[in-house]
Motif scaffolding. Structure first.
Motif, PDB file in Angstrom:
ATOM      1  N   LEU A   1      43.888  28.608 166.114  1.00  0.00           N
ATOM      2  CA  LEU A   1      44.814  29.691 165.978  1.00  0.00           C
ATOM      3  C   LEU A   1      45.196  30.339 167.370  1.00  0.00           C
ATOM      4  CD1 LEU A   1      43.853  31.601 162.640  1.00  0.00           C
ATOM      5  CD2 LEU A   1      45.672  30.003 162.976  1.00  0.00           C
ATOM      6  N   ASN A   2      44.350  30.553 168.353  1.00  0.00           N
ATOM      7  CA  ASN A   2      44.773  31.254 169.283  1.00  0.00           C
ATOM      8  C   ASN A   2      45.462  30.204 170.048  1.00  0.00           C
ATOM      9  OD1 ASN A   2      43.430  33.821 168.965  1.00  0.00           O
ATOM     10  ND2 ASN A   2      41.597  32.937 169.724  1.00  0.00           N
ATOM     11  N   ASN A   3      45.223  29.032 170.269  1.00  0.00           N
ATOM     12  CA  ASN A   3      46.135  28.073 171.000  1.00  0.00           C
ATOM     13  C   ASN A   3      47.168  27.094 170.573  1.00  0.00           C
ATOM     14  OD1 ASN A   3      44.398  27.931 173.668  1.00  0.00           O
ATOM     15  ND2 ASN A   3      42.946  28.001 171.968  1.00  0.00           N
ATOM     16  N   TYR A   4      47.134  27.184 169.208  1.00  0.00           N
ATOM     17  CA  TYR A   4      48.420  26.272 168.517  1.00  0.00           C
ATOM     18  C   TYR A   4      48.918  26.801 167.326  1.00  0.00           C
ATOM     19  CZ  TYR A   4      45.432  22.730 170.914  1.00  0.00           C
ATOM     20  OH  TYR A   4      44.850  22.239 171.956  1.00  0.00           O
ATOM     21  N   SER A   5      49.032  28.364 167.342  1.00  0.00           N
ATOM     22  CA  SER A   5      49.769  29.048 166.322  1.00  0.00           C
ATOM     23  C   SER A   5      50.549  30.095 166.958  1.00  0.00           C
ATOM     24  CB  SER A   5      48.731  29.612 165.181  1.00  0.00           C
ATOM     25  OG  SER A   5      48.068  30.674 165.525  1.00  0.00           O
ATOM     26  N   TYR A   6      51.289  30.734 165.963  1.00  0.00           N
ATOM     27  CA  TYR A   6      52.078  31.739 166.239  1.00  0.00           C
ATOM     28  C   TYR A   6      52.567  32.635 164.885  1.00  0.00           C
ATOM     29  CZ  TYR A   6      56.356  29.136 164.884  1.00  0.00           C
ATOM     30  OH  TYR A   6      57.136  28.278 164.007  1.00  0.00           O
ATOM     31  N   GLU A   7      52.691  33.792 165.256  1.00  0.00           N
ATOM     32  CA  GLU A   7      53.033  34.669 163.954  1.00  0.00           C
ATOM     33  C   GLU A   7      54.120  34.578 163.777  1.00  0.00           C
ATOM     34  OE1 GLU A   7      52.307  39.225 162.712  1.00  0.00           O
ATOM     35  OE2 GLU A   7      50.957  38.434 164.254  1.00  0.00           O
ATOM     36  N   LEU A   8      54.846  34.520 162.543  1.00  0.00           N
ATOM     37  CA  LEU A   8      56.206  34.554 162.063  1.00  0.00           C
ATOM     38  C   LEU A   8      56.556  36.104 161.870  1.00  0.00           C
ATOM     39  CD1 LEU A   8      56.719  31.314 159.828  1.00  0.00           C
ATOM     40  CD2 LEU A   8      57.445  31.844 161.951  1.00  0.00           C
ATOM     41  N   THR A   9      57.413  36.666 162.202  1.00  0.00           N
ATOM     42  CA  THR A   9      57.941  38.029 162.185  1.00  0.00           C
ATOM     43  C   THR A   9      59.223  38.112 161.759  1.00  0.00           C
ATOM     44  OG1 THR A   9      58.402  38.275 164.453  1.00  0.00           O
ATOM     45  CG2 THR A   9      56.086  39.014 163.753  1.00  0.00           C
ATOM     46  N   THR A  10      59.944  37.099 161.567  1.00  0.00           N
ATOM     47  CA  THR A  10      61.370  37.226 161.170  1.00  0.00           C
ATOM     48  C   THR A  10      61.340  36.938 159.549  1.00  0.00           C
ATOM     49  OG1 THR A  10      61.937  36.366 163.146  1.00  0.00           O
ATOM     50  CG2 THR A  10      63.688  36.369 161.450  1.00  0.00           C
ATOM     51  N   GLU A  11      61.648  37.919 158.754  1.00  0.00           N
ATOM     52  CA  GLU A  11      61.556  37.859 157.278  1.00  0.00           C
ATOM     53  C   GLU A  11      62.677  37.118 156.842  1.00  0.00           C
ATOM     54  OE1 GLU A  11      61.338  42.026 155.714  1.00  0.00           O
ATOM     55  OE2 GLU A  11      59.580  42.426 157.299  1.00  0.00           O
ATOM     56  N   ASP A  12      63.737  36.633 157.661  1.00  0.00           N
ATOM     57  CA  ASP A  12      64.852  35.964 156.783  1.00  0.00           C
ATOM     58  C   ASP A  12      64.296  34.599 156.971  1.00  0.00           C
ATOM     59  OD1 ASP A  12      65.101  36.024 159.504  1.00  0.00           O
ATOM     60  OD2 ASP A  12      67.409  36.119 159.500  1.00  0.00           O
ATOM     61  N   ARG A  13      63.358  34.243 157.631  1.00  0.00           N
ATOM     62  CA  ARG A  13      63.133  32.662 158.032  1.00  0.00           C
ATOM     63  C   ARG A  13      62.647  32.117 156.571  1.00  0.00           C
ATOM     64  NH1 ARG A  13      60.674  30.986 163.227  1.00  0.00           N
ATOM     65  NH2 ARG A  13      60.463  29.003 161.809  1.00  0.00           N
ATOM     66  N   GLU A  14      63.006  31.011 156.114  1.00  0.00           N
ATOM     67  CA  GLU A  14      62.600  30.415 154.713  1.00  0.00           C
ATOM     68  C   GLU A  14      60.811  30.229 154.872  1.00  0.00           C
ATOM     69  OE1 GLU A  14      64.038  29.868 152.001  1.00  0.00           O
ATOM     70  OE2 GLU A  14      65.840  30.718 153.159  1.00  0.00           O
ATOM     71  N   GLU A  15      60.218  29.990 156.050  1.00  0.00           N
ATOM     72  CA  GLU A  15      58.925  29.919 156.281  1.00  0.00           C
ATOM     73  C   GLU A  15      58.125  30.951 155.737  1.00  0.00           C
ATOM     74  OE1 GLU A  15      60.856  28.890 158.673  1.00  0.00           O
ATOM     75  OE2 GLU A  15      60.572  26.754 159.057  1.00  0.00           O
ATOM     76  N   TYR A  16      58.862  31.989 156.310  1.00  0.00           N
ATOM     77  CA  TYR A  16      58.341  33.345 156.183  1.00  0.00           C
ATOM     78  C   TYR A  16      58.178  33.996 154.581  1.00  0.00           C
ATOM     79  CZ  TYR A  16      57.247  38.554 156.672  1.00  0.00           C
ATOM     80  OH  TYR A  16      56.578  39.669 156.776  1.00  0.00           O
ATOM     81  N   LYS A  17      59.155  33.705 154.030  1.00  0.00           N
ATOM     82  CA  LYS A  17      59.520  33.885 152.480  1.00  0.00           C
ATOM     83  C   LYS A  17      58.404  33.164 151.652  1.00  0.00           C
ATOM     84  CE  LYS A  17      64.354  35.237 152.919  1.00  0.00           C
ATOM     85  NZ  LYS A  17      65.696  34.824 152.540  1.00  0.00           N
ATOM     86  N   LEU A  18      58.288  31.726 151.971  1.00  0.00           N
ATOM     87  CA  LEU A  18      57.350  30.854 151.311  1.00  0.00           C
ATOM     88  C   LEU A  18      56.097  31.330 151.438  1.00  0.00           C
ATOM     89  CD1 LEU A  18      56.811  28.278 149.677  1.00  0.00           C
ATOM     90  CD2 LEU A  18      56.789  27.064 152.013  1.00  0.00           C
ATOM     91  N   ALA A  19      55.365  31.748 152.749  1.00  0.00           N
ATOM     92  CA  ALA A  19      54.137  32.185 152.720  1.00  0.00           C
ATOM     93  C   ALA A  19      53.959  33.477 152.075  1.00  0.00           C
ATOM     94  CB  ALA A  19      53.918  32.290 154.358  1.00  0.00           C
ATOM     95  N   MET A  20      54.932  34.465 152.298  1.00  0.00           N
ATOM     96  CA  MET A  20      54.880  35.613 151.382  1.00  0.00           C
ATOM     97  C   MET A  20      54.833  35.738 150.248  1.00  0.00           C
ATOM     98  SD  MET A  20      53.639  37.957 153.619  1.00  0.00           S
ATOM     99  CE  MET A  20      54.364  39.465 153.456  1.00  0.00           C
ATOM    100  N   SER A  21      55.411  34.531 149.387  1.00  0.00           N
ATOM    101  CA  SER A  21      55.547  34.397 147.826  1.00  0.00           C
ATOM    102  C   SER A  21      54.509  34.032 147.352  1.00  0.00           C
ATOM    103  CB  SER A  21      56.763  33.576 147.824  1.00  0.00           C
ATOM    104  OG  SER A  21      56.221  32.192 148.091  1.00  0.00           O
TER     105      SER A  21
END
Length: 84
Positions: free
Chosen positions: A44-64
């Motif tokens: 996670l530290n080396n290959y991930s990032y945090e999505l913070t933009t609530e209008d992105r489809e990926e963000y909406k999917l994960a939060m659903s």
């Protein structure tokens, strides 16, 4: 006991335990996300990032569906729930 921390959406590009791909999960912390995905905090530290933009489809999917891991096999494919 439920966590009082807000949910964060993590996007991981690969994971040593699963086939390569992109993984998406809404979790309360990096350690919880790592446990849900089945990989280490190192990945996670080396290959991930945090999505913070609530209008992105990926963000909406994960939060659903908090704590549900989604996987995208190839760049043009949709994210699908990862079965355990």
């Amino acid at each position: 006991m439920a966590s009082t921390k807000p949910l964060k959406v993590f996007n991981l590009y690969r994971c040593w335990m699963h086939n390569r791909g992109r993984y998406l999960v809404a979790a309360h912390s990096k350690s919880e996300a790592a446990k849900l995905i089945g990989c280490s905090i190192y990945f996670l530290n080396n290959y991930s990032y945090e999505l913070t933009t609530e209008d992105r489809e990926e963000y909406k999917l994960a939060m659903s569906a908090p704590k549900q891991v989604f996987k995208q096999e190839l760049h043009n494919n949709p994210y699908l729930p990862l079965s355990k």
